[in-house]
Write a protein that holds these residues in place. Structure first.
Motif, PDB file in Angstrom:
ATOM      1  N   VAL A 264      -4.673   6.290  -2.391  1.00  0.00           N
ATOM      2  CA  VAL A 264      -3.837   5.101  -2.411  1.00  0.00           C
ATOM      3  C   VAL A 264      -3.356   4.885  -3.841  1.00  0.00           C
ATOM      4  CG1 VAL A 264      -3.769   2.604  -1.989  1.00  0.00           C
ATOM      5  CG2 VAL A 264      -5.065   4.083  -0.448  1.00  0.00           C
ATOM      6  N   TYR A 265      -2.070   4.546  -3.978  1.00  0.00           N
ATOM      7  CA  TYR A 265      -1.439   4.435  -5.297  1.00  0.00           C
ATOM      8  C   TYR A 265      -0.716   3.104  -5.417  1.00  0.00           C
ATOM      9  CZ  TYR A 265      -2.202   9.478  -5.313  1.00  0.00           C
ATOM     10  OH  TYR A 265      -2.780  10.721  -5.253  1.00  0.00           O
ATOM     11  N   PHE A 266      -0.428   2.737  -6.669  1.00  0.00           N
ATOM     12  CA  PHE A 266       0.395   1.565  -6.932  1.00  0.00           C
ATOM     13  C   PHE A 266       1.394   1.917  -8.022  1.00  0.00           C
ATOM     14  CE2 PHE A 266       1.291  -2.595  -8.976  1.00  0.00           C
ATOM     15  CZ  PHE A 266       1.797  -3.242  -7.854  1.00  0.00           C
ATOM     16  N   PRO A 267       2.689   1.744  -7.769  1.00  0.00           N
ATOM     17  CA  PRO A 267       3.675   2.034  -8.806  1.00  0.00           C
ATOM     18  C   PRO A 267       3.665   0.950  -9.885  1.00  0.00           C
ATOM     19  CG  PRO A 267       4.653   2.041  -6.586  1.00  0.00           C
ATOM     20  CD  PRO A 267       3.322   1.381  -6.486  1.00  0.00           C
ATOM     21  N   ARG A 268       3.618   1.359 -11.145  1.00  0.00           N
ATOM     22  CA  ARG A 268       3.718   0.359 -12.204  1.00  0.00           C
ATOM     23  C   ARG A 268       5.057  -0.371 -12.065  1.00  0.00           C
ATOM     24  NH1 ARG A 268       0.749  -0.478 -16.467  1.00  0.00           N
ATOM     25  NH2 ARG A 268      -0.204   1.603 -16.501  1.00  0.00           N
ATOM     26  N   GLY A 269       4.994  -1.694 -12.131  1.00  0.00           N
ATOM     27  CA  GLY A 269       6.192  -2.492 -11.890  1.00  0.00           C
ATOM     28  C   GLY A 269       6.285  -2.994 -10.467  1.00  0.00           C
ATOM     29  N   GLY A 270       5.328  -2.592  -9.620  1.00  0.00           N
ATOM     30  CA  GLY A 270       5.308  -3.043  -8.231  1.00  0.00           C
ATOM     31  C   GLY A 270       5.891  -2.026  -7.274  1.00  0.00           C
ATOM     32  N   MET A 271       5.667  -2.252  -5.989  1.00  0.00           N
ATOM     33  CA  MET A 271       6.140  -1.319  -4.969  1.00  0.00           C
ATOM     34  C   MET A 271       7.658  -1.171  -4.986  1.00  0.00           C
ATOM     35  SD  MET A 271       3.788   0.163  -3.055  1.00  0.00           S
ATOM     36  CE  MET A 271       4.517   0.444  -1.448  1.00  0.00           C
ATOM     37  N   HIS A 272       8.341  -2.229  -5.412  1.00  0.00           N
ATOM     38  CA  HIS A 272       9.802  -2.161  -5.455  1.00  0.00           C
ATOM     39  C   HIS A 272      10.293  -1.108  -6.454  1.00  0.00           C
ATOM     40  CE1 HIS A 272      13.901  -3.511  -4.995  1.00  0.00           C
ATOM     41  NE2 HIS A 272      14.020  -3.701  -6.292  1.00  0.00           N
ATOM     42  N   ALA A 273       9.429  -0.684  -7.369  1.00  0.00           N
ATOM     43  CA  ALA A 273       9.831   0.357  -8.322  1.00  0.00           C
ATOM     44  C   ALA A 273      10.216   1.650  -7.600  1.00  0.00           C
ATOM     45  CB  ALA A 273       8.703   0.629  -9.321  1.00  0.00           C
ATOM     46  N   LEU A 274       9.613   1.903  -6.435  1.00  0.00           N
ATOM     47  CA  LEU A 274       9.930   3.140  -5.706  1.00  0.00           C
ATOM     48  C   LEU A 274      11.356   3.130  -5.164  1.00  0.00           C
ATOM     49  CD1 LEU A 274       9.237   5.875  -4.502  1.00  0.00           C
ATOM     50  CD2 LEU A 274       8.108   4.692  -2.593  1.00  0.00           C
ATOM     51  N   PRO A 275      11.774   2.149  -4.358  1.00  0.00           N
ATOM     52  CA  PRO A 275      13.179   2.188  -3.897  1.00  0.00           C
ATOM     53  C   PRO A 275      14.174   2.043  -5.039  1.00  0.00           C
ATOM     54  CG  PRO A 275      12.131   0.125  -3.238  1.00  0.00           C
ATOM     55  CD  PRO A 275      11.039   1.032  -3.728  1.00  0.00           C
ATOM     56  N   ARG A 276      13.803   1.314  -6.081  1.00  0.00           N
ATOM     57  CA  ARG A 276      14.713   1.188  -7.220  1.00  0.00           C
ATOM     58  C   ARG A 276      14.963   2.551  -7.850  1.00  0.00           C
ATOM     59  NH1 ARG A 276      12.038  -2.659  -9.624  1.00  0.00           N
ATOM     60  NH2 ARG A 276      11.060  -1.413 -11.263  1.00  0.00           N
ATOM     61  N   ALA A 277      13.894   3.339  -8.009  1.00  0.00           N
ATOM     62  CA  ALA A 277      14.034   4.681  -8.588  1.00  0.00           C
ATOM     63  C   ALA A 277      14.772   5.621  -7.645  1.00  0.00           C
ATOM     64  CB  ALA A 277      12.659   5.246  -8.924  1.00  0.00           C
ATOM     65  N   MET A 278      14.531   5.498  -6.342  1.00  0.00           N
ATOM     66  CA  MET A 278      15.242   6.340  -5.377  1.00  0.00           C
ATOM     67  C   MET A 278      16.728   6.042  -5.393  1.00  0.00           C
ATOM     68  SD  MET A 278      12.547   6.261  -2.157  1.00  0.00           S
ATOM     69  CE  MET A 278      13.486   7.393  -1.123  1.00  0.00           C
ATOM     70  N   ALA A 279      17.088   4.752  -5.476  1.00  0.00           N
ATOM     71  CA  ALA A 279      18.505   4.391  -5.525  1.00  0.00           C
ATOM     72  C   ALA A 279      19.162   4.950  -6.785  1.00  0.00           C
ATOM     73  CB  ALA A 279      18.653   2.872  -5.470  1.00  0.00           C
TER      74      ALA A 279
ATOM     75  N   VAL B  48       0.857  -1.193   0.000  1.00  0.00           N
ATOM     76  CA  VAL B  48       0.000   0.000   0.000  1.00  0.00           C
ATOM     77  C   VAL B  48       0.890   1.239   0.000  1.00  0.00           C
ATOM     78  CG1 VAL B  48      -1.797   1.282   1.224  1.00  0.00           C
ATOM     79  CG2 VAL B  48      -1.818  -1.227   1.252  1.00  0.00           C
ATOM     80  N   LEU B  49       0.707   2.113  -0.984  1.00  0.00           N
ATOM     81  CA  LEU B  49       1.466   3.362  -1.061  1.00  0.00           C
ATOM     82  C   LEU B  49       0.518   4.537  -0.892  1.00  0.00           C
ATOM     83  CD1 LEU B  49       4.078   4.941  -1.596  1.00  0.00           C
ATOM     84  CD2 LEU B  49       3.540   4.848  -4.042  1.00  0.00           C
TER      85      LEU B  49
END
Length: 505
Positions: free
Chosen positions: A223-238, A64-65
């Motif tokens: 409430v939102y969902f990143p395309r590609g899954g929640m892991h897309a957020l830390p991947r983009a931040m990194a 959940v984002l």
């Protein structure tokens, strides 16, 4: 001005590339620090990790984002924008709630749509109560975010601001379920706006009404969902941190910290020694304390939140009545929280969160397949079965969980599973989470705000904590804030919220 790390802070090592560590790194980079991020796993993300299973892409952490502007704020610190790297899909409805009496309620974050849905579900009187509740939640969020969530504390005296009186006037120090009951009388509706207390690790009957701010995030802010899954957020931040000059060292576990007197002078892995001027520690508290060589003294031991069993199921079919997020409530409610937090028994009539990420992003599964994530809260290993007991308990509980789901309208689920992964408190324990829970320290009154383990470490001049075990607490929005607050302790800048350059999605 709150306290800050003293001495030189030119080079900061961040231990852990989870959401808190990446948030801290981006804010530190924005202040001109040189940053090295050291992560034990091969991928960034920490709890918000990812796993490939037979062509299915699983999010291994939160699903959940909410409050994506907090992530945008971290990107903005280095002149970047979240929207340029992550496509956020707004969820409509945010949740679908299904009850034991077969009633169904779609939870909309749009005020008019939700008012109409509440009226359809429970009548005009409850719809009017919802309008008042939404106004109260919005005011509660505004007061808390300014002074109590997005703020560093040096002592409880930091609470003594005019906003404390405003929070008290709003009833924030009463009990959550009683306050929600002032607006709504339908027991099913009250659950929709109080189940979030479980995120804080406290039953609604005992949780402070101030924690209704989580319901604001879920039911008002969106409430939102990143395309590609929640892991897309830390991947983009990194990736943003790397573009801004951070040195990301993945697959390297920190084994110890070198110190000279009261200062950490280097972070050491199995392969290297990394000199530093300051360090941000984001692992779970027992790991951080072990690295520091000391555990803070508290008058009473820390209490941890309940844990969860998570079933990831890749299936050959799905069920049309499932939304992206579906709350499946059992008949029991108060007994459920008693089992989770006091008696330590598995829920006899469970309430479950079922997430179907392929409802929004079919690419997360092979063509024609579907991905389901079932979260079943359970006692942590301090209160309930210990990690060793779960070796025998897990397969039986998995079968029981599937039987419950099939009885609630997911007929044929067991037969439809072609790939699966079951995560239990034993797995959380193996990952280093205290009490076998990924939800860390519970948000009791004695573990909230300035009473929560603080992010400045006594006896060490240049170490700061970040993550869900410290200020401000558990959840994606709060751990993003915790990284910013940790950075503020190092840079000496105020820990107040600023407008993100990229604007809010």
């Amino acid at each position: 001005m709150t306290r800050a790390v003293t001495g030189r802070t030119d080079h900061v090592v961040v231990v852990g590339a989870g959401l808190a560590g990446l948030s801290a790194a981006l804010h530190l980079l924005g202040s001109g620090r040189r940053v090295t991020v050291v992560e034990r796993d091969a991928l960034p993300g920490g709890r918000a990790g990812s796993r490939e299973l037979g062509g299915y892409r699983l999010d291994t952490g939160p699903t959940v984002l909410t409050m994506p502007d907090l992530a945008d704020e971290a990107f903005a610190a280095v002149g970047d924008r979240l929207a340029d790297h992550v496509e956020l899909l707004p969820l409509h409805p945010a949740y679908r709630a299904r009850f034991a009496d077969d009633g169904t309620l779609d939870v909309h974050t749009d005020a008019a749509a939700m008012e109409a849905e509440v009226e359809r579900f429970a009548g005009a009187r409850e719809a009017a109560g919802y309008r008042r509740l939404r106004t109260w939640l919005t005011r509660l969020h505004a007061v808390q975010m300014r002074r109590f969530i997005d703020a560093n504390f040096d002592s409880p005296f930091g609470l003594l601001t005019p906003d404390l009186a405003r929070l008290a006037a709003l009833g924030g120090f009463g009990r959550l379920d009683a306050r929600i009951g002032r607006f709504l009388t339908d027991e099913r509706l009250k659950r929709v706006f109080s189940f979030q207390a479980l995120y804080a690790g406290v039953a609604p009957a005992r949780a402070l009404a101030a924690y209704a701010v989580i319901a604001y995030m879920d039911t008002v802010a969106g409430v939102y969902f990143p395309r590609g899954g929640m892991h897309a957020l830390p991947r983009a931040m990194a990736a943003a941190a790397a573009r801004a000059g951070a040195d990301l060292r993945l697959g390297r576990e920190v084994t110890r910290l070198e110190r000279s007197g009261s200062r950490i002078t280097a972070v050491v892995t199995a392969d290297e020694r990394i000199p530093c001027d300051a360090v941000v520690l984001t692992p779970d508290l027992p790991v951080a304390h072990r690295l520091l060589g000391r555990r803070p003294r508290r008058p009473v031991p820390l209490r941890h939140a309940p844990s969860a069993v998570v079933l990831h199921a890749g299936t050959t079919r799905t069920w049309p009545h499932l939304a992206h997020h579906t709350l499946s409530f059992g008949t029991a409610w108060h007994r459920t929280f008693e089992e989770l937090t006091r008696t330590g028994t598995l829920m006899t009539d469970p309430s479950l969160l079922i997430t179907r990420p392929t409802a929004s992003d079919p690419a997360l599964a092979p063509e024609g397949r579907h991905l389901h994530y079932v979260l079943a809260p359970c006692p942590n290993t301090d209160t309930g079965p210990d990690a060793r007991a779960w070796a025998d308990l897990a397969p039986r509980y998995r079968d029981r969980l599937l039987a419950t789901l099939e009885g609630r309208g997911l007929a044929g689920l067991a037969a439809a599973i072609e790939e699966e992964c079951l995560v239990t408190p034993a797995d959380w324990t193996a990952q280093g989470h205290a009490a076998g829970t990924p939800f860390s320290v519970a948000h009791t009154f004695a573990q909230t705000g300035p009473f929560r383990p603080r992010n400045l470490v006594r006896g060490t001049d240049n170490a700061v904590l970040a993550g869900c075990g410290t200020t401000p607490g558990v959840g994606v929005p709060t751990v993003l804030i915790s990284g910013k607050l940790a950075a503020a302790r190092i840079t000496g800048t105020p820990g107040r919220r600023t407008a993100a350059k990229g604007g809010r999605r």
